[in-house]
Design an enzyme around this catalytic site. Structure first.
Site, PDB file in Angstrom:
ATOM      1  CE  LYS A 121      -1.374   2.201   3.416  1.00 41.81           C
ATOM      2  NZ  LYS A 121      -1.963   2.767   4.804  1.00 41.81           N
ATOM      3  CG  ASP A 139      -6.991   4.060   2.632  1.00 42.61           C
ATOM      4  OD1 ASP A 139      -7.896   3.758   1.807  1.00 42.61           O
ATOM      5  OD2 ASP A 139      -6.824   5.032   3.064  1.00 42.61           O
TER       6      ASP A 139
END
Length: 228
Positions: A121, A139
């Site tokens: 991420k 996220d």
């Protein structure tokens, strides 16, 4: 409503109303961004922005961060989540940036993931923002909003599965922007516990609204409004 139509509505709305979305993290260069993104894990951007000025005053370059220990870094980030681990990550990140990458932030997801504290991420955020690559960072906001809007399947139960579905349907040149669209919508409208469906401009095609809110007659549809 079929998935391609949902994506068309999604892209049409945000390209019209938010053509140039930006991260809410404050940074001036790739080094500052990667430090901020590492600190932002399970922490608000607002809190990260509050601690970054003092941290950067003390460690303004990768070389100075590389020379620091976790104990040196900790006092500057004690108010963020998991400060002990993040202090260790930043110390290791600084050393690796200097030793392995000539003090430059790498431009590939694979190289970035070699850095301490940098997962997929975080790597996607960096290459998307700094290098404008078609990388979709997933996220909690992106995960939640993409499911609620019906952009991804129920079977997409991991961040990687969500990422793959989103990049499949979103034009590559819009992927860096779409990441911010989903985050900001989740941060200010599609909240986790109390989504603001009454003011959401996407309710006319939102799967969550159709399946949960309207079906249960919790609230009635209202005219679309522009996100503030």
């Amino acid at each position: 409503m079929r998935k391609p139509e949902r994506y068309r509505h999604f892209i049409d709305y945000f390209t019209t109303h938010f053509p140039e979305p930006e991260t809410e993290l404050h940074y001036r260069n790739p080094y500052e961004l990667i430090v901020a993104v590492v600190l932002s894990a399970q922490c608000t951007d607002k809190r990260v922005n509050q601690v970054m000025p003092a941290l950067l005053e003390q460690f303004p370059t990768p070389e100075q961060l590389a020379a620091a220990t976790a104990e040196d870094i900790f006092p500057f980030i004690r108010s963020v989540s998991y400060p002990n681990n993040k202090a260790k990550h930043l110390a290791g990140l600084g050393r690796m940036l200097v030793q392995d990458f000539g003090s430059e932030v790498p431009s590939t997801v694979e190289e970035l993931q070699r850095l301490p504290g940098v997962g997929r991420k975080t790597a996607n955020v960096v290459v998307s923002i700094i290098y404008n690559q078609p990388a979709m960072a997933v996220d909690t906001h992106v995960f939640r909003v993409s499911h609620r809007l019906g952009l991804v399947s129920k079977t997409a139960t991991t961040p990687l599965a969500v990422e793959k579905e989103l990049v499949k349907y979103i034009p590559s040149e819009l992927i860096p922007k779409a990441h911010h669209w989903l985050i900001l919508h989740g941060r200010y409208i599609c909240l986790a516990r109390t989504p603001k469906c009454t003011v959401c401009p996407l309710q006319s095609w939102c799967k969550f609204y159709a399946d949960t809110i309207r079906k249960q007659n919790i609230i009635k549809p209202v005219a679309s409004k522009t996100l503030k």
